[in-house]
Design a protein around this motif. Structure first.
Motif, mmCIF file in Angstrom:
data_model
loop_
_atom_site.group_PDB
_atom_site.id
_atom_site.type_symbol
_atom_site.label_atom_id
_atom_site.label_comp_id
_atom_site.label_asym_id
_atom_site.label_seq_id
_atom_site.Cartn_x
_atom_site.Cartn_y
_atom_site.Cartn_z
ATOM 1 N N ARG A 164 9.316 -3.881 -8.153
ATOM 2 C CA ARG A 164 8.659 -3.436 -6.931
ATOM 3 C C ARG A 164 9.712 -3.416 -5.839
ATOM 4 O O ARG A 164 10.177 -4.462 -5.396
ATOM 5 C CB ARG A 164 7.516 -4.385 -6.567
ATOM 6 C CG ARG A 164 6.265 -4.197 -7.395
ATOM 7 C CD ARG A 164 5.547 -2.904 -7.036
ATOM 8 N NE ARG A 164 5.051 -2.913 -5.691
ATOM 9 C CZ ARG A 164 3.810 -3.290 -5.359
ATOM 10 N NH1 ARG A 164 2.972 -3.673 -6.275
ATOM 11 N NH2 ARG A 164 3.427 -3.266 -4.099
ATOM 12 N N GLU B 13 -9.903 -1.323 -7.439
ATOM 13 C CA GLU B 13 -8.565 -1.098 -6.897
ATOM 14 C C GLU B 13 -7.563 -0.945 -8.034
ATOM 15 O O GLU B 13 -6.667 -0.095 -7.989
ATOM 16 C CB GLU B 13 -8.135 -2.271 -6.011
ATOM 17 C CG GLU B 13 -8.958 -2.483 -4.762
ATOM 18 C CD GLU B 13 -8.464 -3.691 -3.979
ATOM 19 O OE1 GLU B 13 -7.244 -3.978 -4.033
ATOM 20 O OE2 GLU B 13 -9.288 -4.350 -3.322
ATOM 21 N N CYS B 14 -7.736 -1.780 -9.059
ATOM 22 C CA CYS B 14 -6.803 -1.763 -10.190
ATOM 23 C C CYS B 14 -6.886 -0.448 -10.948
ATOM 24 O O CYS B 14 -5.863 0.161 -11.259
ATOM 25 C CB CYS B 14 -7.094 -2.936 -11.120
ATOM 26 S SG CYS B 14 -7.060 -4.559 -10.327
ATOM 27 N N GLU C 170 2.347 1.700 -3.480
ATOM 28 C CA GLU C 170 1.350 2.211 -4.419
ATOM 29 C C GLU C 170 1.054 3.686 -4.152
ATOM 30 O O GLU C 170 0.885 4.473 -5.092
ATOM 31 C CB GLU C 170 0.066 1.376 -4.316
ATOM 32 C CG GLU C 170 0.232 -0.052 -4.850
ATOM 33 C CD GLU C 170 -0.912 -0.966 -4.455
ATOM 34 O OE1 GLU C 170 -1.893 -0.454 -3.877
ATOM 35 O OE2 GLU C 170 -0.823 -2.174 -4.713
ATOM 36 N N SER D 276 -7.963 2.373 -9.890
ATOM 37 C CA SER D 276 -7.483 3.465 -9.045
ATOM 38 C C SER D 276 -5.962 3.554 -9.096
ATOM 39 O O SER D 276 -5.392 4.645 -9.148
ATOM 40 C CB SER D 276 -7.949 3.264 -7.594
ATOM 41 O OG SER D 276 -9.358 3.363 -7.504
ATOM 42 N N CYS D 277 -5.306 2.403 -9.084
ATOM 43 C CA CYS D 277 -3.849 2.368 -9.134
ATOM 44 C C CYS D 277 -3.334 2.858 -10.485
ATOM 45 O O CYS D 277 -2.311 3.541 -10.563
ATOM 46 C CB CYS D 277 -3.362 0.953 -8.854
ATOM 47 S SG CYS D 277 -1.568 0.788 -8.802
ATOM 48 N N HIS D 278 -4.055 2.526 -11.559
ATOM 49 C CA HIS D 278 -3.613 2.873 -12.912
ATOM 50 C C HIS D 278 -4.086 4.248 -13.370
ATOM 51 O O HIS D 278 -3.684 4.702 -14.445
ATOM 52 C CB HIS D 278 -4.096 1.814 -13.906
ATOM 53 C CG HIS D 278 -3.314 0.540 -13.869
ATOM 54 N ND1 HIS D 278 -2.440 0.164 -14.867
ATOM 55 C CD2 HIS D 278 -3.250 -0.451 -12.933
ATOM 56 C CE1 HIS D 278 -1.887 -0.994 -14.565
ATOM 57 N NE2 HIS D 278 -2.375 -1.399 -13.397
ATOM 58 N N ASN E 207 3.863 5.708 -5.452
ATOM 59 C CA ASN E 207 3.806 5.719 -6.908
ATOM 60 C C ASN E 207 2.830 6.790 -7.394
ATOM 61 O O ASN E 207 3.111 7.525 -8.343
ATOM 62 C CB ASN E 207 3.373 4.339 -7.412
ATOM 63 C CG ASN E 207 3.862 4.069 -8.821
ATOM 64 O OD1 ASN E 207 4.865 4.623 -9.259
ATOM 65 N ND2 ASN E 207 3.153 3.230 -9.531
ATOM 66 N N GLN E 208 1.669 6.890 -6.735
ATOM 67 C CA GLN E 208 0.677 7.903 -7.099
ATOM 68 C C GLN E 208 1.224 9.301 -6.851
ATOM 69 O O GLN E 208 1.020 10.217 -7.646
ATOM 70 C CB GLN E 208 -0.602 7.687 -6.274
ATOM 71 C CG GLN E 208 -1.289 6.356 -6.503
ATOM 72 C CD GLN E 208 -2.462 6.444 -7.449
ATOM 73 O OE1 GLN E 208 -2.924 7.521 -7.775
ATOM 74 N NE2 GLN E 208 -2.958 5.310 -7.895
ATOM 75 N N LYS F 47 0.826 -1.204 0.000
ATOM 76 C CA LYS F 47 0.000 0.000 0.000
ATOM 77 C C LYS F 47 0.863 1.259 0.000
ATOM 78 O O LYS F 47 0.562 2.240 -0.683
ATOM 79 C CB LYS F 47 -0.927 0.006 1.220
ATOM 80 C CG LYS F 47 -2.118 -0.927 1.117
ATOM 81 C CD LYS F 47 -3.115 -0.450 0.078
ATOM 82 C CE LYS F 47 -4.362 -1.321 0.066
ATOM 83 N NZ LYS F 47 -5.321 -0.900 -0.997
#
Length: 318
Positions: free
Chosen positions: A203, A297-298, A107, A300-302, A110-111, A104
């Motif tokens: 990662r 979730e996917c 991620e 949102s991450c992308h 990353n954002q 988390k």
């Protein structure tokens, strides 16, 4: 005379606008105040950054300013808080296992690094939330420090060899099982092993090695430089293995961790920006997700890569 009626008309419009503005203040979606069950424990400088820039939407410690509480801004704030805490809540950190906590944080960084968070609309009214280059450097250093220390590990090598032996036994003895299927209807695609590598990724938080494979449509689009948007029928398979170092210092892939799919179908997956997602964990290929909504979730991450058709990695030239 005309000026008189124009003034009356303008006054009536202002009265109506004021009445509507006052009226909408009574429609106030509830922001549920939940208790703090387990706070995140990080260095003080990291916590200060998270608290200043993230906690309002990603914790149970929301601090609304007076202008946040005026509708229609309040409606937008409420929606941001609801969605923010669904994806990441620093006040319920104890509900995540340690690897999930690290993931988390990775991620989230990353954002932030891609300038997708904090939201620009939030920064506009909360300038103190804007992160400096030094803030980003502090977060990067901390997230990087969470990576497993890479050193010769005979246990990992042994685990890999055991897993490989089990897989070979299954393939030679057992009948072909029914393909596992995620809750959104996407089934495991074993043929990815025959696809060509499109790219690779890393990662830093969990010590895995990842290769992204593409089907024939993806490879053709790469060769023709038609990747934004990717054509319907494109499928990516991102495969993750444990990273191990043998006694000679060679870095190799270890035990299989998971495979993730991105499938492009602009009509079928319109609700998730034209992409369907699925993830299968461990050699047992257990489908990820407790409900079919896991795909949110996917996306949102992308989302930071919306201008690149939601795809992070650039394909290798073929």
């Amino acid at each position: 005379m005309n000026r008189f009626w124009e003034k009356v008309k303008t006054k009536n419009i202002l009265v109506i606008v004021l009445a509507v503005f006052i009226g909408i203040q009574f429609y106030r979606p509830e922001i549920k105040q939940k208790p703090i069950t387990g706070e995140i424990h990080v260095p003080s400088d990291v916590r200060a950054i998270l608290q200043r820039s993230c906690f309002d939407c990603h914790s149970n410690q929301t601090d609304l300013k007076w202008f946040d509480q005026v509708a229609p801004a309040y409606w937008l704030v409420t929606d941001h808080i609801k969605k923010g805490k669904e994806g990441l809540n620093f006040s319920e950190w104890d509900q995540l296992a340690s690897p999930a906590q690290n993931a988390k944080l990775w991620e989230a960084f990353n954002q932030i690094n891609l300038k997708a968070m904090p939201l620009k609309s939030y920064e506009l009214l909360h300038p103190e939330a804007k992160l400096s280059e030094n803030d980003i450097r502090i977060l990067k250093n901390y997230v990087t420090s969470l990576a497993p220390k890479q050193k010769p590990d005979t246990a990992k090598v042994s685990a890999y060899n055991k897993q490989l032996q089990q897989i070979n036994t299954i393939h030679t003895v057992a009948p072909k099982p029914q393909l596992p299927t995620a809750l959104n209807g996407i089934s495991y695609i074993p043929d990815y092993k025959n696809w060509k590598p499109i790219s690779s990724t890393e990662r830093l938080d969990n010590g895995t090695m990842r290769i992204i494979f593409g089907n024939d449509i993806a490879v053709k689009a790469t060769k023709e430089h038609k990747t934004n948007p990717w054509p319907d029928g494109t499928i990516f398979a991102k495969v993750a293995w444990e990273q191990i170092i043998d006694s000679d210092g060679n870095v190799t892939t270890g035990a299989f961790k998971q495979v993730e799919y991105m499938i492009k179908d602009s009509k079928k997956f319109a609700s998730t920006k034209g992409w369907g997602w699925a993830r299968f964990l461990s050699p047992k290929l257990e489908p990820y997700g407790k409900t079919a909504d896991f795909a949110n979730e996917c996306i949102s991450c992308h989302r930071p890569m919306k201008d690149n058709d939601f795809v992070f990695t650039s394909p290798i030239n073929h």
